[in-house]
Design an enzyme around this catalytic site. Structure first.
Site, PDB file in Angstrom:
ATOM      1  N   GLU A  96     -25.453 -32.698  -3.993  1.00 44.77           N
ATOM      2  CA  GLU A  96     -26.740 -32.121  -4.416  1.00 44.77           C
ATOM      3  C   GLU A  96     -26.802 -32.067  -5.945  1.00 44.77           C
ATOM      4  O   GLU A  96     -27.144 -31.048  -6.535  1.00 44.77           O
ATOM      5  CB  GLU A  96     -26.916 -30.732  -3.821  1.00 44.77           C
ATOM      6  CG  GLU A  96     -26.772 -30.694  -2.304  1.00 44.77           C
ATOM      7  CD  GLU A  96     -26.930 -29.307  -1.705  1.00 44.77           C
ATOM      8  OE1 GLU A  96     -27.372 -29.207  -0.551  1.00 44.77           O
ATOM      9  OE2 GLU A  96     -26.605 -28.322  -2.394  1.00 44.77           O
ATOM     10  N   CYS A 102     -31.426 -21.925   1.994  1.00 50.49           N
ATOM     11  CA  CYS A 102     -31.589 -21.283   0.695  1.00 50.49           C
ATOM     12  C   CYS A 102     -32.997 -21.435   0.134  1.00 50.49           C
ATOM     13  O   CYS A 102     -33.502 -20.553  -0.565  1.00 50.49           O
ATOM     14  CB  CYS A 102     -30.569 -21.844  -0.293  1.00 50.49           C
ATOM     15  SG  CYS A 102     -30.573 -23.654  -0.401  1.00 50.49           S
TER      16      CYS A 102
END
Length: 638
Positions: free
Chosen positions: A312, A408
């Site tokens: 990421e 998230c």
């Protein structure tokens, strides 16, 4: 409260819609998800984890298993923070009661020494504080600290704040008083501690935030030593990849944004916050250097950051692929946090422009227009049959799911959009700064000024009106208005006449004794712009993108006969904007272009036929709301 959370009330059509959506749909929907009450959605179990932890604290045992990511607690924290902001905007006794019950449950899950984390209480009680790189204890603590401050700010209730003060004191005791080495694998607690410090005035929290920033990367082998000492792993991270966790160098020596994108911008936010609070020039310089690298070399045109699925993460300068872009919603939110703190360091329209770009494009794209589906990843190109399916594109979904195993992003969007006032405005001395253009009322009666009312149809309309309601007969202040870099010709009028103002770092400073008769009208240049990427961005070579105001546009299949990959934008062709009722009321763009015929062969020596056509473009944030479609931001130009 020093920021604008309580002072600004949103009234405009655009963000008024989102405010109502967060209050009426998103917060209730996410509450159900956290309680595992949404069918066909990924299971959360986050609230249940706190019940299990409370059972361990109260009985000493629990036969049930922890479920979810090691950082599952943070989902509850971000939801509580969003709920707090909605309670400030809209009184809701039932929601507040349910929030209080969750807070009571969190308190019951706290250890006597202040420690709070459901994963280690339920699943790994003997391993707490033994894997700072992967275990996210400080990350979860940070998010719950932010929720605690928000809930105290918005409701006046301090039970969660008291809980998190005990946790912060526990962390302080370990890392400061007992001098145990270490720093977070996932930064977040630094910025949270600064929020705790500002609200409580407890100097320990500022010192702890500074400590985690100052020691990071000084011993760049810390995570390697930790792994060898405790010998357990969550994901099998490579401790030798020091850039991934931004501990390859002390923070003041870091010059490029590297590693996990969310971790990076959360760290930089904390650094900027500490620099602004302490006047640390070396830390400020590091923030400026990292900002330059992100925004000049490693950011997508939508304000998205983090180009690689693997980790990421940021990769290399100018490596910005479109169809495999990671572009995590949380990373764009973190960039907004960073930008906002950079504004505190220096009022400069560049920071607010990037904050606006990331907000209107990548963050809004992260949530479906009805508030019940979410993107984790925000690619700039979607290819049905490949996106979400090919092994290289599993992450780049062509439509938003209801929830994620790693959830998230959804509550992060909720807490940002429900606290938009603190990003739109700031106040220093007798100067009020207008960073974002959102209709509403700014209440400055606490400084005896009165109120400023903002009227606008932004981001589609070109005008913003500031009306004044002095507490007495007039208000003496300086109104500083951002001059967006995308607006080549911005006019500012006082009544029917041009007014004098000073321009400094891209803000127009109007210093005046304002009366109720005064109206400041700002008119932006909303002409449609062609955007060309640096030749170093190979994915965009020979292509063009389009923007209008702060909005980046894209072509979606449903508006273009189902096929956007055969389209070419005509060089210097006509471009027109039209108001449309679709997608909650947008301004769509039609451009002259060409449609290239398909030869039906994989490769051919025959030049394909080309037909003139009109190409329809919609704002990027609205894509993916009408089923699975092709989508493209960058179009070949010929």
């Amino acid at each position: 409260m020093n920021d604008m959370l309580k002072k600004f009330t949103v009234t405009d059509k655009f963000f008024g819609y989102y405010e109502s959506l967060i209050n009426d749909t998103v917060v209730p929907y996410q509450e159900k998800v956290l309680n595992d009450q949404i069918e066909d959605a990924e299971k959360s179990h986050a609230i249940e984890n706190f019940r299990l932890a409370a059972k361990v604290i109260e009985t000493g045992k629990c036969d049930e298993a922890f479920y979810g990511m090691i950082f599952q607690d943070s989902d509850v924290a971000k939801w509580l923070e969003a709920a707090a902001y909605t309670l400030l905007m809209h009184s809701d006794e039932e929601l507040e009661k349910r929030c209080d019950e969750v807070i009571d449950l969190i308190g019951r899950a706290q250890h006597q020494d202040g420690y709070l984390n459901t994963y280690f209480t339920v699943k790994e009680p003997d391993k707490r504080w033994t894997n700072l790189e992967e275990a996210h204890e400080l990350y979860c603590a940070g998010h719950m600290m932010e929720a605690a401050v928000a809930y105290a700010e918005c409701t006046g209730k301090t039970k969660l704040l008291d809980i998190m003060c005990r946790m912060a004191d526990h962390i302080y005791g370990r890392f400061i008083e007992d001098e145990v080495p270490g720093y977070p694998g996932h930064p977040e607690v630094e910025l949270a501690l600064m929020r705790m410090y500002r609200f409580t005035k407890n100097e320990k929290y500022k010192r702890l935030a500074q400590h985690f920033i100052d020691v990071r990367g000084v011993d760049s082998d810390y995570f390697i030593k930790e792994s060898e000492r405790y010998n357990w792993t969550v994901w099998g991270n490579d401790c030798n990849n020091k850039e991934y966790t931004q501990n390859h160098l002390p923070v003041r020596e870091q010059t490029k944004a590297v590693g996990h994108a969310v971790r990076a911008v959360y760290l930089y936010t904390g650094m900027a916050d500490v620099a602004a609070e302490t006047g640390d020039e070396s830390l400020k310089k590091a923030c400026e250097t990292l900002w330059e690298n992100i925004t000049k070399c490693r950011m997508y045109v939508t304000g998205a950051i983090g180009s690689a699925y693997e980790g990421e993460a940021f990769t290399k300068d100018y490596h910005l692929p479109n169809d495999t872009a990671y572009a995590e919603t949380c990373a764009a939110i973190g960039l907004i946090f960073f930008a906002r703190k950079m504004i505190d360091l220096e009022k400069n329209n560049e920071y607010a422009d990037i904050m606006e770009r990331a907000l209107y494009n990548c963050v809004l794209s992260g949530m479906q227009l009805d508030g019940t589906r979410f993107f984790y990843v925000n690619p700039l190109e979607a290819i049905p049959g490949i996106s979400g399916e090919a092994v290289t594109h599993h992450h780049a979904l062509p439509q938003r799911p209801k929830w994620f195993t790693c959830a998230c992003c959804p509550p992060n969007v909720a807490r940002l959009l429900s606290s938009i006032g603190r990003y739109a405005w700031s106040e220093e001395g007798n100067t009020v700064y207008s960073h974002l253009f959102i209709g509403g009322t700014l209440d400055l009666t606490d400084t005896s000024h009165g109120k400023i009312k903002i009227e606008t149809n932004y981001p589609y309309g070109d005008k913003v009106l500031y009306r004044f309601e002095p507490a007495n007969e007039s208000m003496d202040l300086t109104l500083a208005i951002r001059l967006p870099l995308w607006s080549e010709n911005t006019s500012i009028m006082l009544g029917e006449k041009k007014t004098d103002y000073e321009i400094k770092n891209g803000y127009a400073y109007l210093t005046k004794t304002f009366t109720k008769e005064d109206i400041v009208t700002v008119t932006f240049d909303m002409s449609i712009k062609r955007i060309f990427a640096s030749s170093k961005i190979t994915a965009d070579s020979g292509k063009v993108a389009f923007s209008r105001g702060p909005l980046v546009y894209c072509a979606e299949g449903i508006d273009n006969a189902g096929d956007v990959f055969s389209l070419r934008a005509k060089k210097d062709g006509e471009i027109e904007a039209y108001s449309s009722e679709k997608l909650n009321g947008i301004v769509e763009i039609k451009i002259d272009g060409y449609k290239v015929s398909d030869s039906k062969l994989l490769y051919s020596t025959v030049r394909p036929e080309v037909e003139p056509c009109k190409i329809t473009l919609i704002p990027y944030y609205t894509w993916g709301n009408r089923g699975i479609n092709q989508m493209r931001v960058w179009l070949p130009e010929e």
